[in-house]
Design an enzyme around this catalytic site. Sequence first.
Site, short mmCIF file in Angstrom:
data_model
loop_
_atom_site.label_atom_id
_atom_site.label_comp_id
_atom_site.label_asym_id
_atom_site.label_seq_id
_atom_site.Cartn_x
_atom_site.Cartn_y
_atom_site.Cartn_z
N HIS A 159 -15.80 42.56 83.19
CA HIS A 159 -15.32 41.57 82.21
C HIS A 159 -15.16 42.16 80.81
O HIS A 159 -14.71 41.46 79.90
CB HIS A 159 -16.26 40.36 82.13
CG HIS A 159 -16.33 39.57 83.41
ND1 HIS A 159 -15.20 39.07 84.03
CD2 HIS A 159 -17.39 39.21 84.18
CE1 HIS A 159 -15.57 38.41 85.14
NE2 HIS A 159 -16.88 38.49 85.25
N ASP A 194 -15.20 41.35 93.40
CA ASP A 194 -16.18 40.43 92.81
C ASP A 194 -15.66 38.99 92.87
O ASP A 194 -14.45 38.76 92.85
CB ASP A 194 -16.40 40.85 91.35
CG ASP A 194 -17.55 40.14 90.67
OD1 ASP A 194 -18.63 40.75 90.54
OD2 ASP A 194 -17.37 38.97 90.24
N HIS A 196 -15.60 36.89 90.58
CA HIS A 196 -14.87 36.58 89.34
C HIS A 196 -13.72 37.57 89.11
O HIS A 196 -13.86 38.76 89.42
CB HIS A 196 -15.82 36.65 88.14
CG HIS A 196 -17.03 35.78 88.27
ND1 HIS A 196 -18.23 36.24 88.77
CD2 HIS A 196 -17.20 34.47 87.97
CE1 HIS A 196 -19.11 35.24 88.77
NE2 HIS A 196 -18.53 34.16 88.29
N ASP A 283 -21.03 38.69 94.59
CA ASP A 283 -21.26 37.27 94.27
C ASP A 283 -20.26 36.33 94.96
O ASP A 283 -20.35 35.11 94.81
CB ASP A 283 -21.30 37.01 92.75
CG ASP A 283 -20.24 37.78 91.98
OD1 ASP A 283 -19.40 38.45 92.60
OD2 ASP A 283 -20.27 37.71 90.73
ZN LIG Z 1 -18.93 38.17 89.28
#
Ligand SMILES: [Zn+2]
Length: 352
Positions: A159, A194, A196, A283
């Site tokens: 991120h 991931d 996200h 995740d």
């Molecule tokens: Zn994540």
Amino acid sequence: MMHAYFSDDQLRHHGKTFIVAGEKKPIPEVPERADILRTAVSRLGLELRAPDDAGMAPIAAIHDEQYLDFLQTIYREWREAGGSELVIPNIHPFDRNGPYPRHHTGKAGFHLGDTSCPVLETTWHSAYASAQTAISAARHVRDKGAHAAYALCRPPGHHASGNIAGGFCYLNNSAIAAQELRAKYDRVAILDVDLHHGNGTQHIFYDRADVMTLSIHADPMDFYPFFWGHEVEVGENAGIGFNKNYPLPLGSGDAVFLEALDRAMAAIDDFGADAVVVALGLDASRDDPFGGLAVSPDGFSKIGEKIGTLTCPTVIVQEGGYVSSTLAENLYQFLSAFGVTNKNTTLSEGPK
Ligand SMILES: [Zn+2]
């Protein structure tokens, strides 16, 4: 056997709290994650090696000097001005084209993209060590001819953009690893699995054709990071066609995830990648506290098996994946199906 890297310095950062629904909550990106992931690594019979210190140059190849200075100095500046032990801003700029602020709150708002990346006294030490772990893994593959290496990075990185932290991430370990690989390989792909969207990684390489970025993730219409990760984001200028997003409906399980992975693997093949970085978040697990997707341990095994068919050199960089009953199991399943024994001798046989 596959080399795996980790430094105890990575355990020093502990963000403690972040803001969820207007409330301070315990931050799930805890040092314990690394301890849990280490159990999977040792169960595989892999030895965790301390990374070499490659210095700042590989990090500065991805991140702005101003941002790197900020991460190293803002905590003391903030504390001397009476701030708490967590550097968290209360304002963010509309854009970042104006003058760089002198005030510590302005600097924090400039460089911290959300409230889930507080800077503490120990943050820089751990983020730096996490980046070194990625660099050592990349160099082992690049310089020693290994087929693959695993970097147990924590804090995670995907991120973080060139000058903005976000989502528990400060230095973009996957991007740093990819840039290291570029010194030898013409075309590098970053495959982010991931939960996200890897918004920082996408941003860093958005106008480049030499690094293809691909991300499979929960649909950002409904899920963090909200503003990036849509299919229409295909890159810009020379990078058009070299960014691929695969947003999945919330709650998607193994079959939907694996179908998207097939499409991403085909894109990597079309690109003709000479080396691959896997941004390995765990995740997307059905047991993860974020609860966005529902991949099973068997699903992670199938993901590892598919990615393990890549014949080009591969660096696996740990991203997210939070404390749950299957966190260690999911890493174990991924890595064992990927293959942790040296594949150099079998490369001539092609994909298995
Ligand atoms: Zn994540």
